[in-house]
Design a protein around this motif. Structure first.
Motif, short mmCIF file in Angstrom:
data_model
loop_
_atom_site.label_atom_id
_atom_site.label_comp_id
_atom_site.label_asym_id
_atom_site.label_seq_id
_atom_site.Cartn_x
_atom_site.Cartn_y
_atom_site.Cartn_z
N SER A 114 1.84 58.16 53.18
CA SER A 114 0.81 57.13 53.36
C SER A 114 -0.39 57.38 52.46
N ARG A 115 -0.48 58.58 51.90
CA ARG A 115 -1.49 58.90 50.89
C ARG A 115 -0.74 59.30 49.62
N SER A 116 -1.39 59.17 48.49
CA SER A 116 -0.70 59.41 47.23
C SER A 116 -1.65 60.03 46.22
N PRO A 117 -1.12 60.59 45.12
CA PRO A 117 -2.00 61.07 44.06
C PRO A 117 -2.91 59.98 43.52
N ALA A 118 -2.46 58.72 43.52
CA ALA A 118 -3.32 57.63 43.06
C ALA A 118 -4.52 57.44 44.01
N ASP A 119 -4.27 57.52 45.32
CA ASP A 119 -5.37 57.46 46.28
C ASP A 119 -6.35 58.60 46.03
N LEU A 120 -5.80 59.78 45.79
CA LEU A 120 -6.63 60.96 45.57
C LEU A 120 -7.48 60.80 44.30
N LEU A 163 -21.21 63.69 41.97
CA LEU A 163 -20.60 65.01 42.04
C LEU A 163 -19.69 65.25 40.85
N ALA A 164 -19.38 66.50 40.59
CA ALA A 164 -18.29 66.85 39.68
C ALA A 164 -17.03 66.97 40.52
N ALA A 165 -16.01 66.20 40.19
CA ALA A 165 -14.84 66.13 41.07
C ALA A 165 -13.56 66.16 40.25
N TYR A 166 -12.63 66.99 40.71
CA TYR A 166 -11.33 67.17 40.07
C TYR A 166 -10.25 67.05 41.15
N MET A 167 -8.99 67.24 40.76
CA MET A 167 -7.90 67.15 41.72
C MET A 167 -6.71 67.96 41.25
N TYR A 168 -5.85 68.27 42.23
CA TYR A 168 -4.53 68.78 41.93
C TYR A 168 -3.55 67.63 42.05
N THR A 169 -2.60 67.57 41.14
CA THR A 169 -1.48 66.66 41.35
C THR A 169 -0.50 67.34 42.31
N GLY A 170 0.35 66.55 42.96
CA GLY A 170 1.29 67.12 43.90
C GLY A 170 0.78 67.13 45.33
N ALA A 171 1.52 67.78 46.20
CA ALA A 171 1.21 67.86 47.63
C ALA A 171 2.03 69.01 48.21
N TYR A 172 2.24 68.99 49.53
CA TYR A 172 3.05 70.04 50.15
C TYR A 172 4.45 70.13 49.55
N ARG A 173 5.05 68.99 49.30
CA ARG A 173 6.49 68.97 49.03
C ARG A 173 6.83 69.20 47.57
N VAL A 174 8.05 69.68 47.38
CA VAL A 174 8.65 69.89 46.07
C VAL A 174 9.97 69.12 46.06
N PRO A 175 10.23 68.29 45.01
CA PRO A 175 9.44 68.04 43.82
C PRO A 175 8.08 67.41 44.16
N ALA A 176 7.11 67.70 43.31
CA ALA A 176 5.75 67.26 43.57
C ALA A 176 5.57 65.79 43.24
N PRO A 177 4.95 65.01 44.13
CA PRO A 177 4.58 63.63 43.78
C PRO A 177 3.50 63.67 42.70
N THR A 178 3.59 62.78 41.73
CA THR A 178 2.67 62.80 40.60
C THR A 178 2.16 61.40 40.29
N LEU A 179 1.22 61.32 39.36
CA LEU A 179 0.66 60.04 38.92
C LEU A 179 1.52 59.38 37.85
N THR A 180 2.05 60.18 36.94
CA THR A 180 2.79 59.64 35.79
C THR A 180 4.29 59.83 35.92
N GLY A 181 4.73 60.50 36.99
CA GLY A 181 6.14 60.81 37.13
C GLY A 181 6.50 62.19 36.62
N ASP A 182 5.50 62.94 36.14
CA ASP A 182 5.80 64.23 35.54
C ASP A 182 4.56 65.12 35.61
N ILE A 183 4.72 66.35 36.05
CA ILE A 183 3.59 67.29 36.16
C ILE A 183 2.94 67.51 34.81
N GLN A 184 3.75 67.74 33.78
CA GLN A 184 3.17 68.01 32.47
C GLN A 184 2.34 66.83 31.98
#
Length: 389
Positions: A113-119, A131-152
């Protein structure tokens, strides 16, 4: 790599303070900020007549680098008990009021129900609020959910993405990733980060499962991945896990992240955990603190069934940090590193954040004598507190 600095101020700002810690004690009592950067440090600084400068008299306060919180559920965590148990998002005010100028947003259990895009949207919203704000891609699960379809690609093309996380291991809520899956994920993060000139850390959530840190020890023992790529968090979830974390830090010269739990339950408070790590011989430079704020603190029965939860806040982060100084576990200079320079180094932001020095981002927190945050500046702009007070 500063994708979300506040807009440069129209005037210069000259802070006149009582003491300055960079985090080391510094003789400077004046800090001049311009264009979002620290441009001068000294005593009795004078600005040429006619220059547009605003002076802030804070000689009753202590200037320190603004704190960095590397683990914040900015969209809210939770959901383990159904949609009615999703935690709320956090506001820029609630972050800055704790002296925090930089945050790294994470997803947790719920990446459905939440996604990297929401983040990413929430991170950019916090940046819009100063603020200065950054993020991690992914979440608890593997394979990691991503914004572009790929971690790299996420690391290479999305400026706010500085790593992968929080990846759950040794937890009944994790996806129980195989060792080869963890190795591939960390390798992808490393290569993607190299292409972008980032550190690209992998931020690992540790549950209270019996495997503990074993998957990460094996990863470092059996691959060429350097230890500074791997950051385990929640290592104070239980005393036995903290002992493992001390062994891990000492064996690999690795950093470990302690969570400031409001209610540690069967675990250890951040104050207790840092004290024990130091007693084991872990260098304070290898310890960081984070809040896990607006994440869920779920309770499960012996069969793993959800029975209730609380919402984490970031107040314990500052309270436990203050106690480390007040109880003389660490001097202020070393304690500051747990929330500033150490974190900046771990995240790969150390070229412009985590210290008060010329050319660095003008991210400054002003503390009173009891070490309570009174004002927070990010990129030279006051985002919390009254600069006229």
């Amino acid at each position: 790599m500063s994708p979300n600095k506040a807009r440069p101020a129209d005037t210069l700002t000259l802070l006149r303070v009582g003491e300055t810690f960079t985090p080391e004690r510094c003789e400077a009592t004046d800090i001049l900020m311009a264009g979002g950067k620290i441009v001068a440090l000294g005593q009795d600084l004078a600005v040429p007549h006619g220059w547009p400068v605003r002076e802030v008299d804070a000689r009753h306060l202590i200037a320190v680098p603004a704190f960095i919180d590397q683990h914040v559920h900015v969209t809210g965590g939770g959901g383990e008990g159904g949609c009615g148990t999703r935690c709320p998002p956090i506001s820029a005010h609630d972050i800055a009021s704790m002296g925090i100028g930089t945050v790294v947003g994470v997803l947790g259990t719920d990446s459905i129900s939440r996604s990297p895009a929401d983040l990413l949207a929430a991170v950019r919203g916090l940046a819009a609020d100063g603020l200065a704000a950054y993020m991690y891609t992914g979440a608890y699960r593997v394979p990691a959910p991503t914004l572009t379809g790929d971690i790299q690609r996420d690391l290479a093309w999305i400026p706010e993405v500085i790593g992968v996380g929080e990846i759950a291991i040794s937890d009944h809520r994790s996806s129980q990733p195989r060792q080869d899956e963890l190795e591939r994920l960390v390798s992808d993060a490393r290569v993607g980060a190299m292409l972008a000139g980032k550190r690209g850390i992998c931020h690992f959530h540790l549950g209270d499962g019996k495997r503990g840190l074993a998957p990460l020890r094996r990863l470092l023992e059996e691959t060429e991945i350097p230890a500074d790529q791997i950051i385990p968090t929640h290592v104070n979830r239980r005393p036995e896990l903290l002992e493992e974390a001390a062994d891990f830090a000492l064996a690999f010269d690795a950093s470990v992240d302690v969570t400031a739990f409001e209610d540690a339950g069967d675990g250890l408070s951040a104050f207790e955990a840092v004290s024990r790590l130091l007693a084991r011989g872990v260098s304070p430079a290898r310890i960081t603190l984070s809040s896990d704020c607006n994440g869920s603190l779920p309770e499960f029965d012996a069969d793993g069934a959800y029975v209730g939860m609380q919402v984490a806040r970031n107040t314990a982060l500052i309270a436990d940090w203050q106690r480390l100084v007040h109880d003389e576990v660490l001097p202020l200079e070393a304690a500051l590193g747990l929330l500033t320079a150490n974190v900046a180094r771990v995240l790969g932001l150390h070229a412009h954040k985590g210290r008060l020095t010329l050319g660095f981002d003008a991210d400054i927190t002003l503390l009173d004598k009891a070490l309570r945050p009174q004002r927070t500046f990010v990129a030279g702009r006051c985002v919390y507190g009254d600069v006229d007070a």
